[in-house]
Write a protein that holds these residues in place. Structure first.
Motif, short mmCIF file in Angstrom:
data_model
loop_
_atom_site.label_atom_id
_atom_site.label_comp_id
_atom_site.label_asym_id
_atom_site.label_seq_id
_atom_site.Cartn_x
_atom_site.Cartn_y
_atom_site.Cartn_z
N GLY A 153 -3.88 0.98 -2.81
CA GLY A 153 -4.14 2.39 -3.12
C GLY A 153 -3.03 3.35 -2.74
N ASP A 154 -3.22 4.61 -3.16
CA ASP A 154 -2.20 5.67 -3.05
C ASP A 154 -0.89 5.24 -3.73
OD1 ASP A 154 -3.91 7.47 -1.94
OD2 ASP A 154 -2.90 7.61 0.00
N VAL A 155 -1.04 4.93 -5.00
CA VAL A 155 0.14 4.66 -5.84
C VAL A 155 0.92 5.96 -6.00
CG1 VAL A 155 0.91 3.85 -8.11
CG2 VAL A 155 -1.12 2.85 -7.05
N VAL A 208 -9.48 -2.61 0.37
CA VAL A 208 -9.82 -1.18 0.32
C VAL A 208 -8.57 -0.35 0.67
CG1 VAL A 208 -12.27 -1.42 0.91
CG2 VAL A 208 -10.57 -1.19 2.76
N HIS A 209 -8.66 0.95 0.45
CA HIS A 209 -7.55 1.82 0.87
C HIS A 209 -7.72 2.23 2.34
CE1 HIS A 209 -4.28 4.62 0.75
NE2 HIS A 209 -5.06 5.62 1.08
N GLY A 210 -8.83 2.88 2.66
CA GLY A 210 -9.01 3.42 4.01
C GLY A 210 -9.70 2.46 4.95
N GLY A 233 -5.04 0.07 3.92
CA GLY A 233 -3.78 0.82 4.05
C GLY A 233 -4.06 2.17 4.69
N HIS A 234 -3.56 3.26 4.05
CA HIS A 234 -3.93 4.63 4.38
C HIS A 234 -3.21 5.21 5.59
CE1 HIS A 234 -6.39 8.14 3.85
NE2 HIS A 234 -7.34 7.84 4.69
N THR A 235 -2.97 4.41 6.63
CA THR A 235 -2.28 4.96 7.81
C THR A 235 -0.77 4.84 7.69
OG1 THR A 235 -2.23 2.86 9.02
CG2 THR A 235 -4.20 4.21 9.29
N HIS A 236 -0.30 4.02 6.77
CA HIS A 236 1.14 3.79 6.56
C HIS A 236 1.79 3.11 7.77
CE1 HIS A 236 1.34 7.44 3.51
NE2 HIS A 236 0.18 6.82 3.48
N LYS A 237 1.01 2.40 8.55
CA LYS A 237 1.53 1.70 9.73
C LYS A 237 1.11 0.23 9.69
CE LYS A 237 1.41 5.73 12.74
NZ LYS A 237 0.73 6.41 13.85
N SER A 251 0.83 -1.19 0.00
CA SER A 251 0.00 0.00 0.00
C SER A 251 0.87 1.25 0.00
CB SER A 251 -0.90 0.00 1.25
OG SER A 251 -1.88 1.01 1.14
N ASP A 252 0.28 2.35 -0.44
CA ASP A 252 0.91 3.66 -0.28
C ASP A 252 2.33 3.74 -0.84
OD1 ASP A 252 -1.17 5.29 1.44
OD2 ASP A 252 -1.14 3.25 2.25
N ILE A 253 2.44 3.42 -2.13
CA ILE A 253 3.72 3.57 -2.84
C ILE A 253 4.09 5.05 -2.91
CG2 ILE A 253 4.91 3.22 -5.04
CD1 ILE A 253 2.95 0.81 -5.52
N HIS A 254 3.08 5.89 -3.09
CA HIS A 254 3.27 7.34 -3.08
C HIS A 254 4.41 7.83 -3.97
CE1 HIS A 254 0.08 8.69 -0.53
NE2 HIS A 254 0.38 7.83 0.43
N SER A 255 4.39 7.38 -5.22
CA SER A 255 5.34 7.89 -6.23
C SER A 255 6.80 7.70 -5.85
CB SER A 255 5.08 9.38 -6.51
OG SER A 255 3.78 9.62 -6.95
ZN ZN Z 1 -1.20 7.25 1.74
#
Ligand code: ZN
Length: 242
Positions: free
Chosen positions: A33-35, A112-114, A145-149, A7-11
């Motif tokens: 999500g949050d690629v 899901v993401h959140g 994902g979403h929390t990055h933890k 999750s959360d690759i964030h570019s």
């Molecule tokens: Zn994120």
């Protein structure tokens, strides 16, 4: 089947590549999500993901970047990165982001993401939030994902209670049978004070789940961010895993 859950690759292509190199063979990526958003290589991350067998849901930064989501709740730094990302996306990659679904169901997993209740926005940050989401998915397990933890919430459905725990690192463990909400942590911007990229491996033949962390060349990502004019704070936070 072997799944790479992330999750959360964030570019952050350096972090994403480090995960791919560390993971070993897998059949499919399950992307939560949050690629894109925050980091310096949105197109490269989308294209790398598209080059591999994968499924992916939409995150708030994905849809914010293409204007599909209200961004008034974003802080200044997230907003600046979001508007920068919007200008970079190629038409093909824009379309890829636009068509990401909010929710997917695979095998015994809702993805899901959140949260299952509010897939794009809600943060599951404690056992109470996890329990409140139990009625919103029908499968045994939920990946979010979403929390990055990285965390796993194990829940007692009949009493609507959950307890959170962190999986042992590098020791694939049997997947518990109770209902679980599972967060593999963040690839491109971890926030649990460990700067290494975080991800999980699911082996549905052996029925195990494994937690992994992998270092990546953080300074390279940071230098790229600064050279592109992205906010310094977003670059600096990568060093401390926050
Ligand atoms: Zn994120």
């Amino acid at each position: 089947m072997h799944y790479l859950v992330l999750s959360d690759i964030h570019s952050n292509l350096n972090a994403f590549e480090a995960v791919l190199a560390d993971a070993g063979p897998f059949d499919q990526i399950w992307c939560l999500g949050d690629v894109i958003g925050y980091g310096p290589q949105p197109n490269e991350c989308i294209e790398r993901l598209k080059s591999l067998p994968h499924i992916c849901v939409a995150g708030n930064h994905d849809w914010a970047s293409i204007g599909k989501l209200d961004i008034s709740a974003f802080n200044t730094y997230a907003l600046r990165a979001c508007l920068w990302t919007r200008k970079q996306l190629t038409p093909d990659n824009w379309e890829f982001i636009e068509n990401l679904p909010e929710k997917l169901v695979e095998d015994r997993f809702t993805i899901v993401h959140g949260s299952p209740r509010h897939p794009i926005w809600e943060y599951i940050t404690d056992p109470g939030m996890a329990a409140a989401n139990l009625p919103y998915f029908d499968t045994t397990y939920c990946l979010f994902g979403h929390t990055h933890k990285p965390i796993v919430y194990a829940c007692d459905d009949s009493h609507s209670t959950c307890g959170g725990f962190v999986l042992p690192l590098n020791e694939p463990a049997p997947i518990p049978e109770e209902r679980l909400l599972i967060n593999p942590g963040g690839v491109g911007q971890p926030r649990d004070h460990d700067p290494r990229a975080s991800y999980f491996l699911l082996d549905l033949e052996r029925n195990t789940i494994g937690y992994r962390r992998v270092p990546y060349p953080i300074e390279e990502t940071q230098q790229l961010m600064l050279s592109l004019g992205l906010p310094r704070l977003l670059a600096e936070r990568l060093s401390v895993g926050w």
